[in-house]
Structure formats: structure tokens, C-alpha cells
Design a protein around this motif. Structure first.
Motif, PDB file in Angstrom:
ATOM      1  N   LYS A 129     -23.092  10.532  23.144  1.00 39.08           N
ATOM      2  CA  LYS A 129     -23.393  10.505  21.713  1.00 39.08           C
ATOM      3  C   LYS A 129     -24.268  11.682  21.310  1.00 39.08           C
ATOM      4  CE  LYS A 129     -23.945   6.577  19.657  1.00 39.08           C
ATOM      5  NZ  LYS A 129     -24.464   5.281  19.125  1.00 39.08           N
ATOM      6  N   ARG A 133     -23.340  14.258  18.041  1.00 39.35           N
ATOM      7  CA  ARG A 133     -24.177  14.531  16.878  1.00 39.35           C
ATOM      8  C   ARG A 133     -24.478  16.010  16.707  1.00 39.35           C
ATOM      9  NH1 ARG A 133     -28.137   9.220  17.601  1.00 39.35           N
ATOM     10  NH2 ARG A 133     -26.639   7.708  16.745  1.00 39.35           N
ATOM     11  N   ASP A 138     -20.838  11.108  14.139  1.00 41.32           N
ATOM     12  CA  ASP A 138     -21.797  10.023  14.359  1.00 41.32           C
ATOM     13  C   ASP A 138     -21.712   9.507  15.787  1.00 41.32           C
ATOM     14  OD1 ASP A 138     -22.747  10.122  11.754  1.00 41.32           O
ATOM     15  OD2 ASP A 138     -21.202   8.724  11.031  1.00 41.32           O
ATOM     16  N   ASP A 139     -20.513   9.526  16.335  1.00 42.60           N
ATOM     17  CA  ASP A 139     -20.283   9.061  17.699  1.00 42.60           C
ATOM     18  C   ASP A 139     -18.982   9.680  18.182  1.00 42.60           C
ATOM     19  OD1 ASP A 139     -20.574   7.769  20.099  1.00 42.60           O
ATOM     20  OD2 ASP A 139     -20.712   5.753  19.247  1.00 42.60           O
TER      21      ASP A 139
END
Length: 442
Positions: A129, A133, A138-139
Motif C-alpha cells: 500500500k 500511495r 488509495d490501495d
């Protein structure tokens, strides 16, 4: 010729043990010094190793301030290494989720050209993750989607590397023709994820395509490797698991119409080498005592998919925490399954498990004399568990030098490893064929 070992050196700043940088014999002060990596590669080349490999996650992992796992950009670093070496293969990780196919294909074709045919691409889909970013996400996309994207990405990259036929560059000064336009092809790829016209802006590189490497052990990862990979980095704690993985992947490759001998399987081995077994074990213990628990817990959480912060240091790790982790041939997250297997087989305390993973993140850590380490390599190679090894020294440069100076000569004496390079390209070192351009003769 008799079958020969493949030996790759996995570069990892100060070493693969998570506390390596704290040891007085580490190169911690030189982790941003290009000559540090150049000297390691030169040592690998002096030992006649096949290749060096640099992994990459473009995000700061675990955020504990304990370790900088991935710093300098791999392709940039290996281009600098290419300038001071002539034979050693140069393998870099690059993500199919976070990269653009044209840019990546051009970078690896450039590395292959700069190095005169020594480039390899470790294909990763990236799950971190922290990396997502950094790229406006976001993921990461779901696991299955990442692999669908990766299949198409590799298809596009292969087309781009093939877009110039081998004899397209003619350099006809008399007639004013630098290259034959009939032998330079737009690929006109239109797929679910990518639309790429092509061709590349540079002629076909010395290997035609860089060697394709992959390291996923999940169900999707093994299928991907069986379809595309020419070398597979893998992690196993036991020779039995390694044999099962080896047999399964070779069979899968054959089921896709590939020559299974052209898919090399290279388990990781992290060797503590010393003149006596006791000295080797003492060095391993010394590094373990330098670990920072917060870092080890963060790493374990990523590998296992859950927190273990509620356990005391000497509590037994509950096997039920891993649920249905699967086995070496049936799992959706390879490294989680590997950790579950350690817990099931050895019933470690949290302290023991963190120490076990500190050495090389689940790869096989061995401590012994040069002969003992060579014996392990020989057994795995001769009993259908490996075509060679991804050598992951716990401590750079000291334990890498020990491996090259003390273990490699034993393997050479046994006739398992070369004493001189027979070729100049990574494909030649690995015994892989050079692919023909898919556009040739069209």
C-alpha cells in the motif's frame, strides 16, 4: 555438458538479515555509494556467478526507521554496474502495476544494450500500500486483477522488444539508409488494460529480450511463472517443499507447451559461512540479538496478514491465526503459507519466529562450514529441488565474500559450477535460447 548450477547474488544494501546494518562489518555508511554495489558485482563476476539481482518496492516499508530496504533505483544502479563489469548478468525488479509498458520495455532494452546482453527483468505485481500511495492510488488493485494486468503487460513488452527485427539496422551509407523500415513494426496492441502503437525507438537488443524472472509462489504466481518466466526466485524452508514446487512448476510449464528445461528454479539461500559450525551459529545469533522487535512485528504482519502485537515475546504463536493458509502447491499468498508452515512444523515462540524470519524473510537460512553449505546446495541441486540458487548473504560484503571465496570453489571442484564463463550474455549463462522476433518474416 553435465548440468551446471546457476548462482545469482541477491543485492540488498548491507545484507539480507534485517539487522545487518547494525553490525560493525556492514557497509551501512555506503548504502548510497555506487562503488559499494559495483565492488560487490565485481566480486560476483570474479567468482563466475551468473548474475546479480536488485529488488525494488517504490515505497518506504514498515515505517519503523529501522531499515531502508530499497533505495537507489534498480535500473539506474545496474546501468552503473554494467560500466565496470563485462560478464555478470544484471537483473532488476520492475512493477507491472505501477509502470508503463513502453517506458519499461525501453528501459530494459537500453540496459541490455548498455551491458551487451546481460539484462534481466524480475516481474513483480507489487502489493504494498505504501507504494500505491506514491502513484496516486488509495490501495493496490485486487490480487487477481494485478495478475491479469501483468499477463497483458508482458505481452506488450515482448511485442515492443520484437518490434525491430534483428537485421533492421543496415547502416547503408552509400544509399542513405540507416535502417530498413520494412523490418521495424508498429505493434498496434489494443487490450483490456493497454493500448500501445510502438515500435520502440531503438534497435533490438543483444539478447532479443531480457531474461524474464518471476518470484510469486501463490496459485496465480505459479501459473504466471509457468507461462512467462525463464527463471523463478522462490522461498522454501525444506528440501521436500522445494521438490514439490519444482516438480509442479516444471509440469505447468510443459502444459503450456514450453520446454521445462528453459524454466530455471532458484530457491533463496541465506548462508552464514565460517570455518566452524559453531562460529557460523554464533554470528547468526549475534545478528539476531541486534534485531528491533517493532520492525520484525511489522514485517510479520505484512507476511501473515494480521497483527501479533498482543503476544508476549515468549508466547507460542497460535497456528489458528493463519486460518486456511494452504500448502506449497495450493495457496493464494505464498509467503503467508510459508510462515504458517514454520509455525505448524516447529511450534515457535514469537521470539523464535521473528528470529527465523529476520535472516531472510522466510528464505532458507543456513549456518555452517563451507563444506556444509556446499553439501546443502549439492543435495537440493541433485535431488530435483533446484536448478541453482538465489544467494542472499545475511551480511554484505563479509558473508558474500566468504561464500564466493570458500563455498564456490568447493562447488567448482565437484564439477557443479563453472570455473570460467563460456558465454557473454545472461541467456548464455543460464543456458536459455535467444527468442526470435515474432515479427520476423512478416
Amino acid at each position: 555438458m553435465p548440468r551446471q548450477l546457476v548462482l545469482n547474488a541477491f543485492l540488498h544494501d548491507t545484507g539480507h538479515h534485517e539487522a545487518a546494518w547494525r553490525h560493525l562489518n556492514s557497509g551501512a555508511e555506503r548504502i548510497n555509494d555506487i562503488t559499494f554495489y559495483q565492488q560487490i558485482a565485481q566480486k560476483a563476476e570474479a567468482g563466475k556467478l551468473d548474475s546479480v539481482f536488485l529488488a525494488d518496492v517504490p515505497g518506504l516499508a514498515y515505517d519503523t526507521g529501522h531499515r531502508l530496504s530499497h533505495g537507489l533505483d534498480p535500473i539506474t544502479l545496474l546501468s552503473a554496474v554494467a560500466a565496470v563489469t563485462s560478464r555478470i548478468g544484471l537483473i532488476a525488479s520492475a512493477s507491472t502495476t505501477l509502470s508503463d509498458p513502453y517506458t519499461l520495455a525501453r528501459q530494459f532494452a537500453s540496459l541490455d544494450t548498455i551491458s551487451n546482453g546481460r539484462a534481466g527483468w524480475n516481474i513483480v505485481t507489487t502489493y504494498a500500500k505504501a507504494a500505491a500511495r506514491n502513484y496516486g492510488l488509495d490501495d493496490m488493485p485486487p490480487h487477481a486483477e494485478r495478475y491479469l494486468r501483468a499477463h497483458e503487460f508482458v505481452e506488450v513488452a515482448n511485442k515492443l522488444w520484437d518490434s525491430w527485427e534483428d537485421d533492421a539496422l543496415v547502416i547503408d551509407r552509400d544509399n542513405g539508409i540507416l535502417f530498413d523500415t520494412a523490418k521495424v513494426h508498429a505493434i498496434d496492441h489494443h487490450g483490456d488494460f493497454y493500448n500501445v502503437r510502438g515500435p520502440l525507438t531503438l534497435p533490438r537488443s543483444p539478447q532479443g529480450r531480457p531474461v524474464l524472472v518471476q518470484a510469486g509462489a501463490s496459485n496465480d504466481g505459479r501459473e504466471f511463472a509457468a507461462r512467462h518466466a525463464e527463471a523463478v526466485f522462490t522461498a522454501h524452508q525444506t528440501v521436500e517443499d522445494a521438490r514439490a514446487f519444482y516438480t509442479d512448476l516444471k509440469h505447468q510449464a510443459a502444459s503450456f507447451g514450453r520446454n521445462a528445461d528453459q524454466v530455471l528454479i532458484l530457491p533463496g539461500i541465506s548462508p552464514f559461512v565460517a570455518d566452524t559450525e559453531q562460529e557460523a551459529r554464533e554470528l547468526a545469533h549475534e545478528l539476531n540479538t541486534l534485531t528491533v522487535p517493532a520492525y520484525g512485528l511489522a514485517q510479520l504482519q505484512v507476511m501473515a496478514g494480521q497483527s501479533f502485537a498482543d503476544l508476549a515475546w515468549d508466547d507460542k504463536v497460535p497456528l489458528e491465526r493463519f486460518g486456511q493458509a494452504g500448502n506449497v502447491l495450493d495457496n493464494n499468498r505464498g509467503r503467508r503459507q510459508l510462515v504458517a508452515n514454520i509455525v505448524e512444523r516447529d511450534r515457535p515462540t514469537l521470539r523464535e519466529l521473528l528470529y527465523r524470519l529476520a535472516g531472510a524473510r522466510g528464505h532458507n537460512v543456513v549456518a555452517g562450514t563451507p563444506v556444509q553449505v556446499a553439501d546443502i546446495i549439492t543435495e537440493w541441486f541433485n535431488t530435483g529441488a533446484a536448478d541453482g540458487f538465489n544467494v542472499m548473504p545475511p551480511l554484505y560484503p563479509a558473508l558474500f565474500n566468504a561464500f564466493v571465496d570458500k563455498v564456490v570453489p568447493i562447488l567448482q571442484e565437484r564439477g557443479l559450477f563453472r570455473t570460467e564463463y563460456a558465454g557473454s550474455t545472461l541467456r548464455e549463462h543460464y543456458g536459455l535460447s535467444r527468442p526470435r522476433s515474432q515479427f520476423a518474416g512478416r
